[in-house]
Each structure stands twice: as structure tokens, then as C-alpha cells.
Write a protein that holds these residues in place. Sequence first.
Motif, PDB file in Angstrom:
ATOM      1  N   GLY A  42       3.247  -1.466   4.073  1.00 54.74           N
ATOM      2  CA  GLY A  42       2.121  -1.963   4.453  1.00 54.74           C
ATOM      3  C   GLY A  42       2.189  -3.425   5.099  1.00 54.74           C
ATOM      4  O   GLY A  42       3.022  -4.011   4.864  1.00 54.74           O
TER       5      GLY A  42
ATOM      6  N   THR B 160      -4.992  -3.924   8.903  1.00 52.54           N
ATOM      7  CA  THR B 160      -4.155  -3.558   7.749  1.00 52.54           C
ATOM      8  C   THR B 160      -3.905  -2.341   7.572  1.00 52.54           C
ATOM      9  O   THR B 160      -4.860  -1.552   8.006  1.00 52.54           O
ATOM     10  CB  THR B 160      -4.869  -4.162   6.609  1.00 52.54           C
ATOM     11  OG1 THR B 160      -4.193  -4.101   5.241  1.00 52.54           O
ATOM     12  CG2 THR B 160      -6.409  -3.696   6.494  1.00 52.54           C
ATOM     13  N   LEU B 161      -2.738  -2.173   7.222  1.00 49.96           N
ATOM     14  CA  LEU B 161      -2.048  -0.563   6.783  1.00 49.96           C
ATOM     15  C   LEU B 161      -1.558  -0.670   5.526  1.00 49.96           C
ATOM     16  O   LEU B 161      -0.812  -1.406   5.261  1.00 49.96           O
ATOM     17  CB  LEU B 161      -1.214   0.102   8.080  1.00 49.96           C
ATOM     18  CG  LEU B 161      -0.667   1.309   7.598  1.00 49.96           C
ATOM     19  CD1 LEU B 161      -1.759   2.442   7.796  1.00 49.96           C
ATOM     20  CD2 LEU B 161       0.175   1.388   8.867  1.00 49.96           C
ATOM     21  N   ASP B 162      -2.093   0.443   4.483  1.00 51.86           N
ATOM     22  CA  ASP B 162      -1.198   0.558   3.474  1.00 51.86           C
ATOM     23  C   ASP B 162      -0.827   2.039   3.291  1.00 51.86           C
ATOM     24  O   ASP B 162      -2.058   2.938   3.227  1.00 51.86           O
ATOM     25  CB  ASP B 162      -2.078   0.056   2.292  1.00 51.86           C
ATOM     26  CG  ASP B 162      -1.395   0.300   0.783  1.00 51.86           C
ATOM     27  OD1 ASP B 162      -0.549   0.964   0.534  1.00 51.86           O
ATOM     28  OD2 ASP B 162      -2.033  -0.546  -0.143  1.00 51.86           O
ATOM     29  N   GLN B 163       0.504   2.474   3.222  1.00 55.44           N
ATOM     30  CA  GLN B 163       0.907   3.757   3.297  1.00 55.44           C
ATOM     31  C   GLN B 163       1.767   4.007   2.218  1.00 55.44           C
ATOM     32  O   GLN B 163       2.952   3.450   2.126  1.00 55.44           O
ATOM     33  CB  GLN B 163       1.404   4.227   4.783  1.00 55.44           C
ATOM     34  CG  GLN B 163       1.768   5.452   4.791  1.00 55.44           C
ATOM     35  CD  GLN B 163       0.648   6.802   4.788  1.00 55.44           C
ATOM     36  OE1 GLN B 163      -0.500   6.322   5.419  1.00 55.44           O
ATOM     37  NE2 GLN B 163       0.913   7.655   3.968  1.00 55.44           N
TER      38      GLN B 163
ATOM     39  N   THR C  95      -0.620  -6.609   6.939  1.00 54.36           N
ATOM     40  CA  THR C  95      -1.695  -7.215   7.299  1.00 54.36           C
ATOM     41  C   THR C  95      -1.598  -8.210   8.297  1.00 54.36           C
ATOM     42  O   THR C  95      -0.632  -9.165   8.158  1.00 54.36           O
ATOM     43  CB  THR C  95      -2.419  -7.778   6.148  1.00 54.36           C
ATOM     44  OG1 THR C  95      -2.567  -6.841   5.012  1.00 54.36           O
ATOM     45  CG2 THR C  95      -3.792  -8.484   6.478  1.00 54.36           C
TER      46      THR C  95
ATOM     47  N   GLY D 123      -2.853   6.940   2.194  1.00 53.33           N
ATOM     48  CA  GLY D 123      -2.920   5.779   2.657  1.00 53.33           C
ATOM     49  C   GLY D 123      -4.301   5.331   3.185  1.00 53.33           C
ATOM     50  O   GLY D 123      -5.237   6.043   2.919  1.00 53.33           O
TER      51      GLY D 123
ATOM     52  N   ARG E  13       5.783   2.411  -1.409  1.00 46.69           N
ATOM     53  CA  ARG E  13       4.688   2.143  -0.536  1.00 46.69           C
ATOM     54  C   ARG E  13       4.912   0.921   0.353  1.00 46.69           C
ATOM     55  O   ARG E  13       5.647  -0.100  -0.072  1.00 46.69           O
ATOM     56  CB  ARG E  13       3.603   1.683  -1.240  1.00 46.69           C
ATOM     57  CG  ARG E  13       2.551   2.666  -2.276  1.00 46.69           C
ATOM     58  CD  ARG E  13       1.546   1.972  -3.076  1.00 46.69           C
ATOM     59  NE  ARG E  13       0.566   1.062  -2.421  1.00 46.69           N
ATOM     60  CZ  ARG E  13       0.318   0.075  -2.690  1.00 46.69           C
ATOM     61  NH1 ARG E  13       0.660  -0.423  -3.738  1.00 46.69           N
ATOM     62  NH2 ARG E  13      -0.422  -0.669  -2.061  1.00 46.69           N
TER      63      ARG E  13
ATOM     64  N   TYR F 188      -6.400   2.379   5.913  1.00 47.99           N
ATOM     65  CA  TYR F 188      -6.156   1.373   7.281  1.00 47.99           C
ATOM     66  C   TYR F 188      -7.617   0.629   7.446  1.00 47.99           C
ATOM     67  O   TYR F 188      -8.615   1.359   7.235  1.00 47.99           O
ATOM     68  CB  TYR F 188      -5.729   1.999   8.272  1.00 47.99           C
ATOM     69  CG  TYR F 188      -6.558   3.260   8.889  1.00 47.99           C
ATOM     70  CD1 TYR F 188      -7.851   3.004   9.675  1.00 47.99           C
ATOM     71  CD2 TYR F 188      -6.432   4.469   8.299  1.00 47.99           C
ATOM     72  CE1 TYR F 188      -8.266   3.991  10.215  1.00 47.99           C
ATOM     73  CE2 TYR F 188      -6.958   5.516   8.741  1.00 47.99           C
ATOM     74  CZ  TYR F 188      -8.030   5.373   9.853  1.00 47.99           C
ATOM     75  OH  TYR F 188      -8.896   6.312  10.063  1.00 47.99           O
TER      76      TYR F 188
END
Length: 573
Positions: A370, A358-361, A372, A330, A368, A332
Motif C-alpha cells: 500500500g 491511499t491504497l491498501d491491497q 499514502t 483492499g 499486503r 482506497y
Amino acid sequence: MNTRIHSFRRLTSAKWSRLVPLILLSGGLTPLLPRTAYAQVAGAHTVSGKVTAENGEGIPGVTVVVKGTTTGTTTDADGNYTISVPNDNSVLVLSSVGYTKQELTVGNRTSISQSLVAENQALTEVKVIGYGTQRAEAVTGSVASISGDNLREVPVANIGQALQGRLPGVQISQNSSQPGASPQIRIRGTRSLTASNDPLVVLDGIPFPGSIGDINPNDIQSIDILKDASATAIYGSRGANGVVLVTTKGGRKGQKPQVTYSGFVGVKTLFAKYPMMSGPEFVALRKAAGVYTNSLDEADDVNIDWQDLLYRTGIQNNQNVGLNGGTETGRYNFNAGYYKEQGVIPTQQYTRFSIRGTLDQAVGKYVRLGFTTNNTYSLSEGSNVGIYGALNSSPIANPYNADGTLKRTIKMPLDEQWVTTRDVVEANQDRWLSQTRSLATYNALFGEFKMPGVEGLKYRINLGVNYRQSQGGGYTGQGINAISPTTVSTASVSNAVTTDYTVENILSYDRTFGGKHNINALALYSASNNIYNQSRIAARDIPSDAFQFYNLGLAAGQITVNPNDQQYRKYGL
């Protein structure tokens, strides 16, 4: 301190510059430069050579830098270069657009020539084209792109101003000099005489319902602009005027947490005054015309520059701090920003506070998740003050009384004008004001699922939830900006609320077979809803300056609710 400086090279290819302080040593001027980069020390020597392409021809403009230092040069028209290295352990880095970067250990060599290998990134790089990305070689529409780093070369309040003159086919015009004012954006000209010609702005994949002034330029990773029929094919009639795709920053996978800071403080001065007549020129014109005689406040020996009495020097302040990083699964990025810009006209200023995250995990092998979020609070002030008074006043009218105080008005042959100077405006800023406060939050959430056993097939759902509220208020006290000191006070309040949501379901398939054949297909279902509500009330004869515009119900005069100022709109897909 008797080390001699043998050379100082300017890194023109990297557009590098610095101020070199000078001190006086042993009767001579010596630059204070890093000794490891510029002074001759043990093992230091000069290296020269030639950089060529695979066909043996010299490559001009190749950047040659000593790794870990600011020492560098560029190759000449034939590919030749000469550079000083500090020691035998130095490493030369050779780089040029379109070629693979090379690193060469110098050792005790004085001549190093190298051939660079052309890279084919131009065909494999991807471009943002609306609902996803596509390899550059497969893009058939007109797409113009600019990176966030290039945008931030110009210290401005919003991305529209930063795009001015930067992309072909994109026309940016500033309709107001007020700080924070959003410019007019036109992509390939104007299409309609009556309908809107504004392009569709898409923020991180979700159509953006707010003002571009709500987007902090420091948060931008890149901007892509769709300029032809491909925009309409993707976004329908909403993209008829072109599409501005804004992608904000994200962290990098595997990157350790990193704190960043950027900021600047500068002054804002008047670029050019309006060309108005001076006192002697105006006197000569009036005598030649023979139409008017001087009024009570006018005299032939007076020469007043009303613009000098009005304009001021403004301050521009921009501060940003961020945290970004990532893991193997991920990434961030979080950023907080503060921006304040004062105009050259007194009381005009724009202030913005912004927070973005923003978070993408990845969750397991196939999922996935996430989000924003972009949140801003802005305050725009001073739209009530203009330059009409300064341009309308006679240059031979004396605004001062015998004791040096300012008159309230000046009389001219056909007009009487309220004296508008910097001191007057600032002294009455609590009795003559206009401000607009805006609070906005733009949020996007997504979930992505890769189909097991079917390479390249995935499903994605995007949810955008947005809210923006803008509250305006204006107040003009008794006798302010008026000929008569008994002119009653006036005030107004306005409110505008936008609520918006978008849901997108995307099924895509992207796979390359045999290293040559590619299949890319996309199916989309999108639903959106936007509601806008606006209202405005005005009143006369406010009983006290302390009320300003905060309680119009106590007005002693007329309270007006104009039907033309009340709006309600609802639309969606």
C-alpha cells in the motif's frame, strides 16, 4: 393541508437542530415538517416504556429513534421515554454509550420496555501507540485521542488550531493572527529554555518533516497524542516533547465506491478592537497633562477610529470532494481539497490546495502492499501589513484633505505617521506585498508479509519519502510605509528546501492463547535522513515596481547576502 401537527420533539441527545420555515394556512402558522416524521397518519400512535440495565435499574440518556427518520427522544433520569411512531411497521433503535444497540419492531404495541446488555468494547478497543496498535487494557502510558469528526466541528486551517482546548495536557497558543499561521503546540508544558519544545508529528507512521498547515483537517481519521515517557521509549529523543500521531482516512473493505463532498463558506469578523482612547478622551488627557499642543493635522473636534479605517470583513471558504471504497482484499481513499481564508487585515490571506490518496491491497494470502500520498500547495500573503500604524496614530489627527482625499502622512507632536487605512493598503497591494509559496509532497509506502505457519508473526517495511520547498518574496515600493516619498524601494527573496526519507523494518509477534493470555513483541530497525537548506537575499532601489522581487540583480542599490540568513542542516538516524 389540514393535517394537524401533534408533536415536535428536539433530539437533544443527538444534538440535532434545524430551521423550521413557517407558512400561513387557514389563518394559522404551520411548520413545514416531513409528514412521515411529524404528522399523524394511518397507524400512527404513541409508544412509551422503560429502558433498563441488566440489574433492572433504569438507564438515563438512552437515545430512542424511529429508524429511517429524524424522530427521536431520550430517556429521563429513571429510564422512561415516550415517542410518537408513524405506523405499525416502525422500528425503534435504542442506543447508549457502553451498551449494545437494540432494534425493536413496534407493531400495534403502545408500551415497549427493554433491557440493554452492557458491552465490553472499552477493554478490547485498540489505541495507536507509535509503531502499531495496542488494546486499551494493555496501554500503560498516557494517550489522548480525538476523532476526525470532532476535529472538523471547528472550521480552521490546520489541525493545531482544531486541537485548541480539546485534549487535556495539550496547550495550543496562537502566536499570530495571520491566516494559515501554525500555532504553538506544547504537551505537558515547556521543557527547555533554549532548545525546541515542539512535539514530534508522525503522519501515517512516518515522522513528519513539514508544517502542520500542510495537512488538510478534512483528511484526518484520528489524532492520538503520547504524553509521557512511552513516547521517548518509542521514538527516542525526538519524542522528548511528546508525539502527535496523525492517522488519515482510508476506505473500508467491501464498501462500494462512494463519492463524498463537504464544504462551507463563512465570514470572518473582528472579535474585539484594542481599547484605544476616543478623540474627546485624548483631548481631555492632553489638556490635563499640559505637555503637548496640537500639531498642524490635529484638532480638538476630530474623532478618528483608526482601527475602523483599517479592518475588513474576511471570507472563509473550504471545499472538499473525495472517493473511497474497497473490495474484499483492499481499500482506497482519495480526496481533493481547497481552502481559502482572508484575514481582517487587508491583503492578509491564506490559500491551500491539497490532494491525498491511499491504497491498501492484499496480494495473495500473506502479502499486503500500500501507499499514502499527501500533496499540498499553499500561498500565504500579507505578512508585511500590521496594525502599528492604526494604534500609533492620534485619534484627533485628520487623515483627510479638504477635497476628501486621504493625506499621505499625518503629523503629530513627536511623530509623523504614514496613513495606513484599508483603502491605502488595497490600492498599493502591488507595490507593498509579501508572500510565501510552499509546495510539499509527503509519501509513505509499505509492504507487509505474514509468516506462513507462524500465527501472529509478520514483517513490515515502511518507506517515507518527503519533499518540501518554500519560496518567499517581499517588495516595498518607493515611499511606501515611509515618511519621505523618496525613500527607496526594497525587496527580498528567500528559499527553503527540505528533503527527508525514512526506512523502517518491523518484525512483530502478536498472539492470544486460550482467550486470556497475550504475547506482543516488536523488533524495529529504523534509518532516516533529513537535509534542510535555506537562503535569503535582499536589495535596495528596485528600478521599477513591475519587477517587484523577481529580479534583484537589476537593483540600483545595495544587494545584501546576510550570512545569518543562510542555513544548512543535516541530521538522521
